[in-house]
Design a protein around this motif. Structure first.
Motif, PDB file in Angstrom:
ATOM      1  N   LEU A  81       0.850  -1.180   0.000  1.00 38.98           N
ATOM      2  CA  LEU A  81       0.000   0.000   0.000  1.00 38.98           C
ATOM      3  C   LEU A  81       0.888   1.233   0.000  1.00 38.98           C
ATOM      4  O   LEU A  81       1.798   1.355   0.825  1.00 38.98           O
ATOM      5  N   VAL A  82       0.634   2.128  -0.918  1.00 31.80           N
ATOM      6  CA  VAL A  82       1.428   3.347  -1.047  1.00 31.80           C
ATOM      7  C   VAL A  82       0.476   4.479  -1.411  1.00 31.80           C
ATOM      8  O   VAL A  82      -0.508   4.251  -2.124  1.00 31.80           O
ATOM      9  N   ARG A  83       0.734   5.664  -0.897  1.00 27.26           N
ATOM     10  CA  ARG A  83      -0.223   6.757  -1.097  1.00 27.26           C
ATOM     11  C   ARG A  83      -0.397   7.102  -2.572  1.00 27.26           C
ATOM     12  O   ARG A  83      -1.500   7.250  -3.058  1.00 27.26           O
ATOM     13  N   TRP A  84       0.694   7.292  -3.277  1.00 27.26           N
ATOM     14  CA  TRP A  84       0.619   7.614  -4.698  1.00 27.26           C
ATOM     15  C   TRP A  84       1.904   7.194  -5.391  1.00 27.26           C
ATOM     16  O   TRP A  84       2.904   6.894  -4.733  1.00 27.26           O
ATOM     17  N   PRO A  85       1.905   7.166  -6.713  1.00 20.24           N
ATOM     18  CA  PRO A  85       3.055   6.632  -7.451  1.00 20.24           C
ATOM     19  C   PRO A  85       4.386   7.303  -7.124  1.00 20.24           C
ATOM     20  O   PRO A  85       5.422   6.635  -7.082  1.00 20.24           O
ATOM     21  N   SER A  86       4.390   8.602  -6.883  1.00 18.34           N
ATOM     22  CA  SER A  86       5.669   9.287  -6.643  1.00 18.34           C
ATOM     23  C   SER A  86       6.330   8.873  -5.336  1.00 18.34           C
ATOM     24  O   SER A  86       7.512   9.162  -5.132  1.00 18.34           O
ATOM     25  N   ALA A  87       5.633   8.167  -4.462  1.00 20.84           N
ATOM     26  CA  ALA A  87       6.271   7.635  -3.253  1.00 20.84           C
ATOM     27  C   ALA A  87       7.235   6.506  -3.622  1.00 20.84           C
ATOM     28  O   ALA A  87       8.215   6.277  -2.929  1.00 20.84           O
ATOM     29  N   ILE A  88       6.964   5.828  -4.713  1.00 21.92           N
ATOM     30  CA  ILE A  88       7.868   4.770  -5.173  1.00 21.92           C
ATOM     31  C   ILE A  88       9.036   5.398  -5.922  1.00 21.92           C
ATOM     32  O   ILE A  88      10.194   5.098  -5.651  1.00 21.92           O
ATOM     33  N   ALA A  89       8.737   6.262  -6.871  1.00 22.34           N
ATOM     34  CA  ALA A  89       9.765   6.996  -7.612  1.00 22.34           C
ATOM     35  C   ALA A  89       9.105   8.248  -8.186  1.00 22.34           C
ATOM     36  O   ALA A  89       7.944   8.207  -8.588  1.00 22.34           O
ATOM     37  N   PRO A  90       9.854   9.356  -8.228  1.00 21.90           N
ATOM     38  CA  PRO A  90       9.266  10.605  -8.728  1.00 21.90           C
ATOM     39  C   PRO A  90       8.899  10.505 -10.202  1.00 21.90           C
ATOM     40  O   PRO A  90       9.362   9.623 -10.925  1.00 21.90           O
ATOM     41  N   GLU A  91       8.073  11.427 -10.623  1.00 23.28           N
ATOM     42  CA  GLU A  91       7.618  11.455 -12.009  1.00 23.28           C
ATOM     43  C   GLU A  91       8.803  11.495 -12.980  1.00 23.28           C
ATOM     44  O   GLU A  91       8.754  10.894 -14.047  1.00 23.28           O
ATOM     45  N   SER A  92       9.873  12.156 -12.593  1.00 27.82           N
ATOM     46  CA  SER A  92      11.056  12.252 -13.455  1.00 27.82           C
ATOM     47  C   SER A  92      11.794  10.916 -13.592  1.00 27.82           C
ATOM     48  O   SER A  92      12.658  10.766 -14.444  1.00 27.82           O
ATOM     49  N   ALA A  93      11.435   9.953 -12.743  1.00 26.30           N
ATOM     50  CA  ALA A  93      12.056   8.623 -12.793  1.00 26.30           C
ATOM     51  C   ALA A  93      10.984   7.544 -12.935  1.00 26.30           C
ATOM     52  O   ALA A  93      11.041   6.500 -12.308  1.00 26.30           O
ATOM     53  N   ARG A  94      10.033   7.813 -13.788  1.00 24.22           N
ATOM     54  CA  ARG A  94       8.899   6.904 -13.989  1.00 24.22           C
ATOM     55  C   ARG A  94       9.339   5.483 -14.324  1.00 24.22           C
ATOM     56  O   ARG A  94       8.729   4.514 -13.900  1.00 24.22           O
ATOM     57  N   GLU A  95      10.434   5.338 -15.086  1.00 21.66           N
ATOM     58  CA  GLU A  95      10.906   4.001 -15.466  1.00 21.66           C
ATOM     59  C   GLU A  95      11.325   3.187 -14.239  1.00 21.66           C
ATOM     60  O   GLU A  95      11.168   1.968 -14.213  1.00 21.66           O
ATOM     61  N   LEU A  96      11.819   3.853 -13.190  1.00 19.50           N
ATOM     62  CA  LEU A  96      12.183   3.148 -11.959  1.00 19.50           C
ATOM     63  C   LEU A  96      10.928   2.637 -11.247  1.00 19.50           C
ATOM     64  O   LEU A  96      10.913   1.536 -10.711  1.00 19.50           O
ATOM     65  N   ARG A  97       9.893   3.435 -11.254  1.00 19.93           N
ATOM     66  CA  ARG A  97       8.610   3.027 -10.663  1.00 19.93           C
ATOM     67  C   ARG A  97       8.057   1.819 -11.402  1.00 19.93           C
ATOM     68  O   ARG A  97       7.607   0.851 -10.798  1.00 19.93           O
ATOM     69  N   GLN A  98       8.105   1.873 -12.716  1.00 17.98           N
ATOM     70  CA  GLN A  98       7.599   0.765 -13.522  1.00 17.98           C
ATOM     71  C   GLN A  98       8.428  -0.496 -13.295  1.00 17.98           C
ATOM     72  O   GLN A  98       7.887  -1.594 -13.225  1.00 17.98           O
ATOM     73  N   ARG A  99       9.735  -0.323 -13.177  1.00 19.58           N
ATOM     74  CA  ARG A  99      10.617  -1.463 -12.905  1.00 19.58           C
ATOM     75  C   ARG A  99      10.240  -2.132 -11.589  1.00 19.58           C
ATOM     76  O   ARG A  99      10.115  -3.355 -11.516  1.00 19.58           O
ATOM     77  N   GLU A 100      10.025  -1.339 -10.557  1.00 24.95           N
ATOM     78  CA  GLU A 100       9.700  -1.901  -9.245  1.00 24.95           C
ATOM     79  C   GLU A 100       8.326  -2.542  -9.228  1.00 24.95           C
ATOM     80  O   GLU A 100       8.144  -3.619  -8.652  1.00 24.95           O
ATOM     81  N   ALA A 101       7.350  -1.908  -9.863  1.00 29.56           N
ATOM     82  CA  ALA A 101       6.004  -2.490  -9.924  1.00 29.56           C
ATOM     83  C   ALA A 101       6.034  -3.828 -10.670  1.00 29.56           C
ATOM     84  O   ALA A 101       5.387  -4.792 -10.253  1.00 29.56           O
ATOM     85  N   ALA A 102       6.805  -3.893 -11.751  1.00 35.59           N
ATOM     86  CA  ALA A 102       6.920  -5.146 -12.505  1.00 35.59           C
ATOM     87  C   ALA A 102       7.618  -6.215 -11.668  1.00 35.59           C
ATOM     88  O   ALA A 102       7.207  -7.383 -11.674  1.00 35.59           O
ATOM     89  N   TRP A 103       8.655  -5.833 -10.943  1.00 35.97           N
ATOM     90  CA  TRP A 103       9.380  -6.785 -10.089  1.00 35.97           C
ATOM     91  C   TRP A 103       8.436  -7.367  -9.043  1.00 35.97           C
ATOM     92  O   TRP A 103       8.413  -8.573  -8.813  1.00 35.97           O
ATOM     93  N   LEU A 104       7.627  -6.501  -8.421  1.00 39.07           N
ATOM     94  CA  LEU A 104       6.660  -6.980  -7.428  1.00 39.07           C
ATOM     95  C   LEU A 104       5.604  -7.881  -8.076  1.00 39.07           C
ATOM     96  O   LEU A 104       5.279  -8.945  -7.558  1.00 39.07           O
TER      97      LEU A 104
END
Length: 122
Positions: A81-104
């Motif tokens: 559970l996370v408040r919003w996407p930028s808590a995982i990675a900022p908008e400027s690093a969207r690919e990092l967020r996608q990488r982590e979501a895919a890994w999970l």
């Protein structure tokens, strides 16, 4: 399963909101309160609250996020559970967020957003 079809398996509440680790502020408290309410409304059990300070764009370089990965790797949770996407990675690093979501996702763990406008999307 709850009447809403939600899993009763443990989830992790991940909070990455404030820049000062020694003094959690309003953003951290809002994220915790919102996350707990989200879980309670859906019959989810928060196994652990994991926090990081905001600032490092790569989640894999944060101690708290590495804990989330460890729990996912061992099969101890079904969702983060996370408040919003930028808590995982900022908008400027969207690919990092996608990488982590895919890994999970590859380990059967969903990312669930607790902020009302995002949580209503499922």
């Amino acid at each position: 399963m709850t009447p809403n079809g939600e899993s009763v398996s443990p989830v992790v509440l991940y909070v990455c909101a404030d820049r000062a680790p020694e003094a959690p502020g309003d953003a951290t408290e809002r994220a915790r309160t919102e996350g707990r309410a989200f879980a309670r409304e859906r019959g989810l059990t928060i196994a652990e609250v994991v926090t990081d300070t905001y600032g490092e764009p790569d989640p894999a370089r944060r101690r708290g996020w590495r804990r989330v990965r460890q729990l996912a790797q061992t099969g101890q949770l079904t969702a983060v559970l996370v408040r919003w996407p930028s808590a995982i990675a900022p908008e400027s690093a969207r690919e990092l967020r996608q990488r982590e979501a895919a890994w999970l996702r590859d380990r059967g763990v969903r990312v669930r957003y607790t902020w009302a406008p995002l949580s209503s999307r499922g």
